[in-house]
Design an enzyme around this catalytic site. Sequence first.
Site, PDB file in Angstrom:
ATOM      1  N   LYS A  80       0.438   3.301 -65.957  1.00 55.10           N
ATOM      2  CA  LYS A  80      -0.675   3.584 -66.890  1.00 55.10           C
ATOM      3  C   LYS A  80      -0.529   2.781 -68.179  1.00 55.10           C
ATOM      4  O   LYS A  80      -1.493   2.186 -68.662  1.00 55.10           O
ATOM      5  CB  LYS A  80      -0.729   5.090 -67.219  1.00 55.10           C
ATOM      6  CG  LYS A  80      -0.922   5.981 -66.022  1.00 55.10           C
ATOM      7  CD  LYS A  80      -0.969   7.446 -66.409  1.00 55.10           C
ATOM      8  CE  LYS A  80       0.306   7.967 -67.029  1.00 55.10           C
ATOM      9  NZ  LYS A  80       1.480   7.986 -66.129  1.00 55.10           N
ATOM     10  N   ARG A  95      -2.890  16.304 -69.958  1.00 52.94           N
ATOM     11  CA  ARG A  95      -1.896  16.422 -68.892  1.00 52.94           C
ATOM     12  C   ARG A  95      -1.894  17.807 -68.271  1.00 52.94           C
ATOM     13  O   ARG A  95      -1.121  18.059 -67.348  1.00 52.94           O
ATOM     14  CB  ARG A  95      -0.530  16.192 -69.519  1.00 52.94           C
ATOM     15  CG  ARG A  95       0.190  14.997 -68.995  1.00 52.94           C
ATOM     16  CD  ARG A  95       1.531  15.009 -69.683  1.00 52.94           C
ATOM     17  NE  ARG A  95       2.441  14.130 -69.060  1.00 52.94           N
ATOM     18  CZ  ARG A  95       2.662  12.878 -69.439  1.00 52.94           C
ATOM     19  NH1 ARG A  95       1.989  12.362 -70.423  1.00 52.94           N
ATOM     20  NH2 ARG A  95       3.560  12.163 -68.828  1.00 52.94           N
ATOM     21  N   ARG A  99      12.405   0.073 -65.722  1.00 62.39           N
ATOM     22  CA  ARG A  99      11.582  -0.115 -66.932  1.00 62.39           C
ATOM     23  C   ARG A  99      12.452  -0.362 -68.172  1.00 62.39           C
ATOM     24  O   ARG A  99      13.469   0.280 -68.385  1.00 62.39           O
ATOM     25  CB  ARG A  99      10.731   1.128 -67.184  1.00 62.39           C
ATOM     26  CG  ARG A  99      10.057   1.058 -68.554  1.00 62.39           C
ATOM     27  CD  ARG A  99       8.986   2.028 -68.748  1.00 62.39           C
ATOM     28  NE  ARG A  99       9.368   3.388 -68.473  1.00 62.39           N
ATOM     29  CZ  ARG A  99       8.495   4.375 -68.320  1.00 62.39           C
ATOM     30  NH1 ARG A  99       7.213   4.135 -68.413  1.00 62.39           N
ATOM     31  NH2 ARG A  99       8.898   5.590 -68.076  1.00 62.39           N
ATOM     32  N   ARG A 126      14.382   4.147 -71.556  1.00 65.19           N
ATOM     33  CA  ARG A 126      14.013   5.488 -72.022  1.00 65.19           C
ATOM     34  C   ARG A 126      14.960   6.545 -71.460  1.00 65.19           C
ATOM     35  O   ARG A 126      15.382   6.479 -70.317  1.00 65.19           O
ATOM     36  CB  ARG A 126      12.572   5.803 -71.585  1.00 65.19           C
ATOM     37  CG  ARG A 126      11.553   5.228 -72.537  1.00 65.19           C
ATOM     38  CD  ARG A 126      10.146   5.317 -72.076  1.00 65.19           C
ATOM     39  NE  ARG A 126       9.735   6.569 -71.453  1.00 65.19           N
ATOM     40  CZ  ARG A 126       8.487   6.831 -71.064  1.00 65.19           C
ATOM     41  NH1 ARG A 126       7.546   5.922 -71.262  1.00 65.19           N
ATOM     42  NH2 ARG A 126       8.166   7.960 -70.501  1.00 65.19           N
ATOM     43  N   ARG A 180      10.014  15.179 -63.840  1.00 65.29           N
ATOM     44  CA  ARG A 180       8.690  14.676 -64.268  1.00 65.29           C
ATOM     45  C   ARG A 180       7.725  14.591 -63.096  1.00 65.29           C
ATOM     46  O   ARG A 180       6.555  14.940 -63.223  1.00 65.29           O
ATOM     47  CB  ARG A 180       8.845  13.290 -64.917  1.00 65.29           C
ATOM     48  CG  ARG A 180       9.455  13.363 -66.303  1.00 65.29           C
ATOM     49  CD  ARG A 180      10.017  12.039 -66.734  1.00 65.29           C
ATOM     50  NE  ARG A 180       8.995  11.034 -66.975  1.00 65.29           N
ATOM     51  CZ  ARG A 180       9.246   9.734 -67.004  1.00 65.29           C
ATOM     52  NH1 ARG A 180      10.468   9.275 -66.783  1.00 65.29           N
ATOM     53  NH2 ARG A 180       8.283   8.894 -67.263  1.00 65.29           N
TER      54      ARG A 180
END
Length: 249
Positions: free
Chosen positions: A39, A118, A157, A190, A201
């Site tokens: 996203k 969310r 990431r 992260r 998550r």
Amino acid sequence: MNQDRPAWLHGASAECDVLPKPPAVITRLVLLGPPGVGKGTQAALLHDRLGACHLSTGDVFRNAGSRPDGGQTPAIREALAYMRRGELVPDATVLETVRERRACLHCRGGFILDGFPRTVVQAESLQRLLDQERLQLTAVINYDLPEAAIVERLAGRRTCSQCKAVYHLTERPPELAGRCDLCQGALFQREDDEPESIRVRLETYKQSTAPLIDFYRKLNLLILVPASGTADEIYVRTMSALSVRPLRS
Ligand code: AP5
């Protein structure tokens, strides 16, 4: 294009540069999809093309969390603890954060909401807020990808500590290892990209966020976009799906 978003990241007291010329069409999007589906990556590409501001709630909390400990409010410290575990920040905190930044919904280029709403409670609140502000969403884009590919994207990431640009160790590596191509900031991993947080998550997404697909389908706003392939391919797919939709401003 500049992705600084000071009014969104720092709150109403900070001011953004006014776009010299607003785009011909104002686009107001919500991006849905599991964590790691891409996203944020798509939001950056859409921002470049559409001139709409990238409004990520995760970036707001991470930005507040990067201040020295004494500069963090109790609500932010609490939000960061939820994020580390991979759980959702409580609705009340998120909604307060967004309401404080409601002026960003009037950005001259429109907006791309990433990571908000969310939960159904957040989606209902957003609808009320948009009604109060006399704004309408253009579309809600739901990105979809098999779970194994998502885990692969999250594990590789790396994010810029300064401008928040997103890279991937193998799929979108920076030109110079560990440094952002755009601002030369240091790249970091992260905390919530640890395997246990990723598991939580993904589970949280299924329970709390996936119901929004139906919520927006009923409002006739939903566009489904497969998120396999390169970021550029997904971007082209997104733009083509948007182009066959009548745009409302
Ligand atoms: P948030 O920051 O919103 O994170 P997220 O939704 O979990 O999504 P991610 O940022 O992890 O992934 P993404 O889909 O943006 O993927 P990206 O483009 O980075 O939220 C973090 C936390 O904050 C939440 O868990 C929660 O605690 C809290 N929070 C935030 N908002 C909240 C809210 N509204 N309510 C409650 N809590 C809230 O891509 C991932 C990787 O893949 C990157 O390395 C990228 O380079 C790579 N990649 C992207 N596209 C491709 C491609 N096509 N091919 C290969 N690699 C790709």
